[in-house]
Design a protein around this motif. Sequence first.
Motif, short mmCIF file in Angstrom:
data_model
loop_
_atom_site.label_atom_id
_atom_site.label_comp_id
_atom_site.label_asym_id
_atom_site.label_seq_id
_atom_site.Cartn_x
_atom_site.Cartn_y
_atom_site.Cartn_z
N TRP A 23 25.65 6.13 -18.78
CA TRP A 23 24.83 6.99 -17.50
C TRP A 23 26.00 7.85 -17.02
O TRP A 23 25.48 9.12 -16.88
N ILE A 24 26.93 7.51 -16.71
CA ILE A 24 28.16 8.23 -15.99
C ILE A 24 28.58 9.48 -16.92
O ILE A 24 28.64 10.56 -16.64
N SER A 25 28.62 9.41 -18.39
CA SER A 25 28.89 10.31 -19.07
C SER A 25 28.01 11.37 -19.17
O SER A 25 27.99 12.55 -19.30
N ALA A 26 26.84 10.83 -19.19
CA ALA A 26 25.48 11.69 -19.17
C ALA A 26 25.33 12.78 -18.08
O ALA A 26 25.06 13.98 -18.17
N ILE A 27 25.68 12.28 -17.05
CA ILE A 27 25.63 12.99 -15.75
C ILE A 27 26.86 13.74 -15.66
O ILE A 27 26.39 15.17 -15.30
N THR A 28 27.94 13.41 -15.68
CA THR A 28 28.99 14.25 -15.74
C THR A 28 29.23 15.67 -16.76
O THR A 28 29.84 16.29 -16.35
N LYS A 29 28.54 15.28 -17.81
CA LYS A 29 28.43 16.21 -18.76
C LYS A 29 27.80 17.58 -18.52
O LYS A 29 27.98 18.67 -18.74
N HIS A 30 26.76 17.37 -17.49
CA HIS A 30 25.94 18.29 -16.78
C HIS A 30 26.05 18.77 -15.28
O HIS A 30 25.53 19.60 -15.08
N TRP A 194 20.08 7.23 -23.96
CA TRP A 194 19.91 5.55 -24.46
C TRP A 194 20.93 5.18 -23.23
O TRP A 194 22.10 5.20 -23.43
N GLU A 195 20.68 4.41 -22.36
CA GLU A 195 21.59 3.85 -21.32
C GLU A 195 21.92 2.47 -21.47
O GLU A 195 20.62 1.69 -21.60
N THR A 196 23.00 1.96 -21.59
CA THR A 196 23.13 0.52 -21.82
C THR A 196 22.85 -0.22 -20.52
O THR A 196 23.43 0.16 -19.45
N ARG A 197 22.01 -1.29 -20.64
CA ARG A 197 21.46 -1.68 -19.42
C ARG A 197 22.49 -3.09 -19.19
O ARG A 197 22.87 -3.23 -17.98
N ARG A 198 22.68 -3.92 -20.17
CA ARG A 198 23.47 -5.17 -19.88
C ARG A 198 24.07 -5.41 -21.32
O ARG A 198 23.30 -5.39 -22.32
N VAL A 199 25.06 -6.38 -21.25
CA VAL A 199 25.61 -6.90 -22.40
C VAL A 199 25.51 -8.55 -22.42
O VAL A 199 26.03 -9.14 -20.93
N TYR A 200 24.85 -8.91 -23.16
CA TYR A 200 24.48 -10.38 -23.14
C TYR A 200 25.63 -11.28 -24.11
O TYR A 200 25.52 -10.97 -25.42
#
Length: 260
Positions: A23-30, A194-200
Motif C-alpha cells: 500500500w505504501i509503495s502504491a501511494i508514494t508512487k503517485h 493487490w494489497e497484502t492484508r496479512r501473512v498467516y
Amino acid sequence: MPINFHDEQNRETYATRNADPSWISAITKHVDVPHKRIADIGCGGGIYTKALIEMGAAHVTGVDFSDEMLKAATHNCRHMVNATFHKGDAYHSNLPAHELDIVLQRALIHHLNNLEKCFKEVARVLKPNGIFIVQDRTPEDCLLPGDQSHIRGYFFEKFSRLKDRETTSRYDSIQVEQALTASGLRLFQTVPLWETRRVYETMEQLEQDLLLRTGRSILHELTEEELQELVAYIADKLQGTELPIVEQDRWTVWFAVKQG
C-alpha cells in the motif's frame, strides 16, 4: 446483520494490523506525502493514519463518525504527537476549508449513497491543487475468484447471496470519475492494487481471523453457524497449500487533484 461500527465489541476490528508495504509503495508512487497536512476521513482504527505519519506527513487528522472507532484510533496512534482525531462524517467532516494538502478515503465510499456530496466536502477542505486519494473495491474487484491469496473470493463462492450484498453498494470507475468531475476534482490516475492484508504462518491463524470477522464487515452478514461453515469450506479449499499463506485483497485506487 451488518456490522455496527458504534458497538464497543467492534472497536478493535479495524485497528489490529499495520498498513502493508504494498500500500505504501502504491501511494508514494503517485503522491508526495512528506511534510504534508492530511486528513484520513473514515479513519476507522487509525491504521492508515499511522502509516501516513510514518511516511513523513507533517500532521494527519483522522475523522470518523463512530466514537468507538475514534477510541481505537487514538489508542493505536497514542505515541504519535502529529496525529489528532475528531468526530465527523463523509458529508460533514468538521474540518476547516482549504487547509489540507491531501485527503485519503480508504474503504469508505461503499458505505455512502451520495458520492457527489462526499466529494464536494473533500473539495471544500483541500487547498487548490490538493490531492484526493480514494480507495475502494469496484464490483469487478469484489467478484474475482478465490484462491490461496484471494481468500475473500471464497466468501461469495460459498454463500452466493453475499454477491448482491457486496456489489450493490460498490461504485464502478465511471461513477467515481463522474462524481469527482462534478465536485471540481480532476482524476489523473486510476490504479489497480493487490494489497497484502496479512501473512498467516498457520491455517489456524487464518481460521481464527475469519471467526473473529476481523476487518471484514461482509462477514457480519453471516450467522455464527454460517461463519463456521465458511471457515470449514475455506480450510478444505486450501488443504495442502504451502505455508505461509499471504492473503491479498484487490482494490482500485483513484487519484484526483482539486482544480485551482
